[in-house]
Motif scaffolding. Structure first.
Motif, PDB file in Angstrom:
ATOM      1  N   UNK A 173       0.840  -1.185   0.000  1.00 12.35           N
ATOM      2  CA  UNK A 173       0.000   0.000   0.000  1.00 12.35           C
ATOM      3  C   UNK A 173       0.887   1.251   0.000  1.00 12.35           C
ATOM      4  N   UNK A 174       1.402   1.642   1.150  1.00  7.20           N
ATOM      5  CA  UNK A 174       2.313   2.783   1.227  1.00  7.20           C
ATOM      6  C   UNK A 174       3.726   2.250   1.418  1.00  7.20           C
ATOM      7  N   UNK A 175       4.658   2.746   0.630  1.00  5.33           N
ATOM      8  CA  UNK A 175       6.038   2.266   0.681  1.00  5.33           C
ATOM      9  C   UNK A 175       7.004   3.303   1.244  1.00  5.33           C
ATOM     10  N   UNK A 217       3.255  -1.501   7.882  1.00  2.00           N
ATOM     11  CA  UNK A 217       3.094  -1.568   6.428  1.00  2.00           C
ATOM     12  C   UNK A 217       4.349  -2.046   5.710  1.00  2.00           C
ATOM     13  N   UNK A 218       5.463  -2.121   6.432  1.00  2.88           N
ATOM     14  CA  UNK A 218       6.727  -2.462   5.788  1.00  2.88           C
ATOM     15  C   UNK A 218       7.248  -1.316   4.936  1.00  2.88           C
ATOM     16  N   UNK A 219       6.954  -0.090   5.349  1.00  2.77           N
ATOM     17  CA  UNK A 219       7.346   1.097   4.582  1.00  2.77           C
ATOM     18  C   UNK A 219       8.591   1.732   5.186  1.00  2.77           C
ATOM     19  N   UNK A 220       9.272   2.545   4.406  1.00  5.62           N
ATOM     20  CA  UNK A 220      10.387   3.339   4.928  1.00  5.62           C
ATOM     21  C   UNK A 220       9.862   4.725   5.285  1.00  5.62           C
ATOM     22  N   UNK A 221      10.603   5.430   6.141  1.00  3.35           N
ATOM     23  CA  UNK A 221      10.183   6.766   6.542  1.00  3.35           C
ATOM     24  C   UNK A 221      11.268   7.792   6.239  1.00  3.35           C
TER      25      UNK A 221
END
Length: 159
Positions: free
Chosen positions: A1-3, A29-33
């Motif tokens: 969804x959001x990466x 989500x397994x996303x980076x920030x």
């Protein structure tokens, strides 16, 4: 969804809480920030013929604001490291904070902006202006607004 999620911070307690929540959200989500601190631009003394000796030079000001940005962004970096989320941080100089948040999100190809809100409403928001409201009204990518159930330091008792 959001990466890739942009998390702006101003260093306030509310902003720190929102940043930690944003990192937790990214982990789920397994996303980076990407952390962002927008520092005000250097202001030259106007109406003064002689610059006072204790007035910082532009270089001194920029260096101190970068250091402050590093301190504020450290909260995001430490929270991300603790939960295994990839992170980076950016300090930018601008007097148009909301515009810079949106621009940075677009430039960094973020899918989401996770931003805290101080929770002001009515006249408080109208008079003071709200960076979050300005971001919401100008941004083309999704914005998730994080609001605390209670203010930091609030014990819930009436004084």
């Amino acid at each position: 969804m959001y990466k890739k999620i942009l998390i702006p911070t101003d260093g306030s307690d509310i902003s720190k809480a929102a940043a930690r929540a944003g990192v937790e959200f990214a982990q789920q989500l397994g996303a980076e920030v990407i952390g962002l601190f927008v520092a005000p631009e250097y202001q030259y003394p106007v109406f003064i013929e002689i610059i006072p000796p204790n007035f910082p030079s532009e270089e001194e000001y920029l260096a101190s604001m970068r250091k402050l940005g590093d301190i504020h962004l450290q909260v995001i970096a430490e929270a991300a490291k603790a939960v295994g989320v990839q992170s980076s941080g950016i300090t930018i100089f601008s007097d148009a904070t909301a515009r810079e948040i949106v621009h940075t999100a677009e430039q960094q190809v973020c899918d989401l902006i996770f931003i805290g809100s101080h929770g002001r409403s009515g006249w408080g928001q109208a008079i003071l202006g709200s960076t979050t409201t300005k971001v919401l009204s100008t941004c083309k990518i999704p914005v998730l607004v994080y609001r605390l159930a209670k203010q930091p330091g609030d014990t819930g008792t009436v004084k």
